[in-house]
Structures are given as structure tokens and as C-alpha cells.
Design an enzyme around this catalytic site. Sequence first.
Site, PDB file in Angstrom:
ATOM      1  N   GLU A 353       0.865  -0.995   0.054  1.00  0.00           N
ATOM      2  CA  GLU A 353       0.336   0.081  -0.085  1.00  0.00           C
ATOM      3  C   GLU A 353       0.999   1.422  -0.040  1.00  0.00           C
ATOM      4  O   GLU A 353       0.939   2.024   0.804  1.00  0.00           O
ATOM      5  CB  GLU A 353      -1.031  -0.050   1.258  1.00  0.00           C
ATOM      6  CG  GLU A 353      -1.922   1.084   1.346  1.00  0.00           C
ATOM      7  CD  GLU A 353      -2.754   1.191   2.574  1.00  0.00           C
ATOM      8  OE1 GLU A 353      -3.815   1.954   2.402  1.00  0.00           O
ATOM      9  OE2 GLU A 353      -2.410   0.444   3.579  1.00  0.00           O
ATOM     10  N   HIS A 378      -4.402  -4.593  -0.300  1.00  0.00           N
ATOM     11  CA  HIS A 378      -4.252  -3.603  -1.267  1.00  0.00           C
ATOM     12  C   HIS A 378      -3.313  -3.841  -2.498  1.00  0.00           C
ATOM     13  O   HIS A 378      -3.643  -3.870  -3.675  1.00  0.00           O
ATOM     14  CB  HIS A 378      -3.525  -2.570  -0.201  1.00  0.00           C
ATOM     15  CG  HIS A 378      -4.710  -1.771   0.425  1.00  0.00           C
ATOM     16  ND1 HIS A 378      -5.374  -0.908  -0.036  1.00  0.00           N
ATOM     17  CD2 HIS A 378      -4.397  -1.728   1.974  1.00  0.00           C
ATOM     18  CE1 HIS A 378      -6.247  -0.533   1.126  1.00  0.00           C
ATOM     19  NE2 HIS A 378      -5.727  -1.207   2.245  1.00  0.00           N
TER      20      HIS A 378
END
Length: 503
Positions: A353, A378
Site C-alpha cells: 500500500e 491492497h
Amino acid sequence: MAPSRRRPARVALLPLLWLLLAADGAPDPTERDLLMRQEASRQTGGRTTLTAAERKLDARLRRLKEQEMSAAPFPPAVHFFKAKPLIQRSSVFKVLQKMPKGAALHIHSSSLVSVDWLVRNVTYRPNCYVCFTWDNSVRFLFSSRQPLPRWDCFYWQLVQTLREKTGDPAGFDDSLMQHLTLVTEDPEGEYPDQDVVWQKFEKAFAAAGGLVTHAPVLRDYFYQGLEELRRDNILYLELRSGLSTAYELDGTVHDKVWTLKLFQEVTKKFVKDHPDFFGARIIISVHRVLGVSEVKAAIKEAIQLQKDFPDVVSGFDMVGREDSGRTLWYFREALALPAELGATLPYFFHAGETDDEGTEVDQNILDALLFDTKRIGHGFALAHHPLAKEMSRQRNVAVELCPISNQVLKLVSDLRNHPAAVLMSEGHPLVISSDDPSLFGTTGLSYDFYQAFVGIGGLKANLGTLKELALNSIRYSSLPAHEKDVAQQLWQKKWDAFISSYL
């Protein structure tokens, strides 16, 4: 050579054949068509066979999407806080709201329930105190008497009294909501960079804490969260939670075992009340600002909690901003503990992320795979790691894609440029989730599905894409195989009814 081996050889040679044909003259239209179909088959949902009824809805969705992609402003290219009203008017979005979306596999417990419910329900309860802090935030606390001052709060006031004094209850409630969410009319101006938006992000979490962890509220909060998911046609949840201690009005504090029992009890009641909802589990999480010894202790505790609550605890994760937190490799001694103890503790790591390519933080993607993560939270940076991408695909490690979160937290501004577009075009394992919906002014998954379907997937994404993404959320869940089968059957029944409603 067996027939099953001929076709892969032909597929491998087609790009070369294409170049040869182009060099000798006009390309063969038949070969071009074959190449295009082969490429389309690689995308997410590209090999999903649609029924006649599904093809009819698919054609309708394509027409609607073409209209939206040619209009201005195009919602996925606009900051979500400004795009939200445009999305709400979208004909594609209305279809996605009705669509059975399977499971939500990446939502944090403190942001599960809408801020509107927190303010208009929870803060209206008796004995709710508020304090305005020195750093322009708020804290809430339920207490049978006025709380004593503490380092971040010098003066507590009853919310009910303060609301009445303002003479504008609605305006007062709106001001409270601003402390519990990131939503603003000027996101670019208010959040000029990632540092600023993350500061507000963490303040909002802290503000909600005193409301959510009050024991009577927590019971209602879990139930309300499941209800909001169900309303958005979701049938299962895996909730990331630090299992913060819950407190009573008299100051009594409950431990994590109590919280897990409460979650288990509420989930069973909700499923009994709503048989079309499958259930919920928890991924225990700790913040990456902790030290190695603290994470070791948390992992040992998580191992025991999973043994005690095998139907509730799915595994373990480390949360918090990657760019300012410690890397997975920093915690390698702690993360190796389950294997050393001969214990099983599945990992579901946040990784990638970040847009800081080439940094130590950027290596979290590879380290997550080295520690056998079952999914990647993510995975924004995954497209820049060819080996990690190959490893995750071979191991069937799905990426938990949270488009709105990535945009609001300033990893990408125009979702057409999201790296997951590459993953979708290659058919990489993906699931769609919403990360922290209450902080972004959403509930459920419909908004994130819209951004993935219309923005990231573009015109190539079709009903087969949506169908595979929904099924992926069950396939890549932590449910045992036999429970996945039951959940998938429940989803299929809902899906068939959804398709029939458009005939």
C-alpha cells in the site's frame, strides 16, 4: 503430440506469427480476431461462460458503461468525495447495488458502520461525554459521572447538554461527523499530500474509539455493521480487528476473549434473524508501530485465540500506514514464531500500500509472500514486482483491491491509472473490498465495485468480470472448503434471482 499440448504451442507462437504476417503484408483478419479473443480470455472473468440471460444483462451493462465513459465528468477520474453524487445517479451503479457481491474480506472494525449511525444513534444515548482536544479532534466516553481530565482531554461535557446549548442539533451533529470521517467538499485543498490525509485518517479512528468500544454499543455496532453489509447484498464478512478492550459505564474493562464471544454471539443471532447471510470472522490485527517483543506476544495470543475460537478467528495481520511504519522484515523474528512453535496461524498481510517504489517498505510485497500470506491487502505496488506477481499467481494469493481507499489516501488520483488495471487484464486473483467505508462516506462494497468495474476495468470489464470477482470473494475467503461450497450455493441462488430480475 497429444491434442491437449497443441493449443498452448499455438498460443505461444501467435505473437510471432502476427509479426511475420504484418511484415509480409496486411494482417490476416482471422488471426487478428483470434488474438483479440485470446487476450480477452486472459482478463478477469474472461473465461467465464455466461448464460443467455446473463449475456442479455451484459449487453445492457456495456451500453450503460459506454454512455458513462463518454460523459463528463467521468466519476472514476474525479476524487471520490466529488464523484459520489455522480455515481449515485449512475445506471451502472444501480445495477451493482442489486448485484450479490459475495464477501467483504478487507474492512477494519472501527470503520465498519456508517458515521451517520454513530452520531445519530450512539451519541444520543445517555451518559455520552465528548471532549475537544488540543489537536482539533474529539474524544467520546460513556461514563456514569463526568470523566476526570487526562492528557488529551481536559474538559468533558455531556453530548446531550452541548447539543441543546447550540440550538442547532443538526448542525452540531454534522460537526461531529466531520471528526469521524475524511469526507470534505475540497479534498485536494484539505489533503495536499499523503502525510496530511493520513493524520486526519488516524484522528478519525481515535475519535470513534470511545464510542465503538463501549460494551453495549459494541454489541449493537457489530449487528448494525452486518445489517449494512447485508443491505448491500453481501453475505459474509472477514473483519480486521485489534480486539480493543470494551468498557462498561462503571469503568469495568472486558478482555479480548469477551469481545470475541460477543462477536460470535452477535453473528449467530444475525444469521438466525437473516438466514440469507452466511456469517462473519475476525482477522486479528496489530499496529506496525509496535516493537518486536510486543508483536511476538500478540502472535502467541492470536495462536491461542484461534485455538479457542476456530470458527471466529481467521488469522493475523499487521495494520497501519506502511510508509511510516516498520516493515514485515523488521518483524521477521516474531512472524516466524508460529512455525517455530509448530502452530498454524494464517497471515493476511497488508502489503504494497505504497507508491514509494524501490524502498524497504516496497519490499513488503515479497516478504508477505515469503511469510506465506493467504491474501495481500491492497497490493498497490504488486504490478511493479514481476516475481512477486508470478509467485502470488502461482500460489493463488488474491489481492484485496480497495479502489476508493487508494484514491482517497492519495496513491492514485485517476482510477483509470490504478496498477490493478494490469492485474485485471492478466486475470490475477482479485477480490474487491472497501477498507474503511465509514471514513470515506460509504457502506458495503457497491461504490468500490463501481470504481473497479467502470474505472479500473474499463470497457473490457463485463458481467463475467463481476461474476468472477464476486465468486473470488468466497473462493479466497478463510472459510473451510465445505463452508465455501455452502456459501457459494447461497450466493448462486441470489445471483440467479438477480439475473432473472432483468429478464
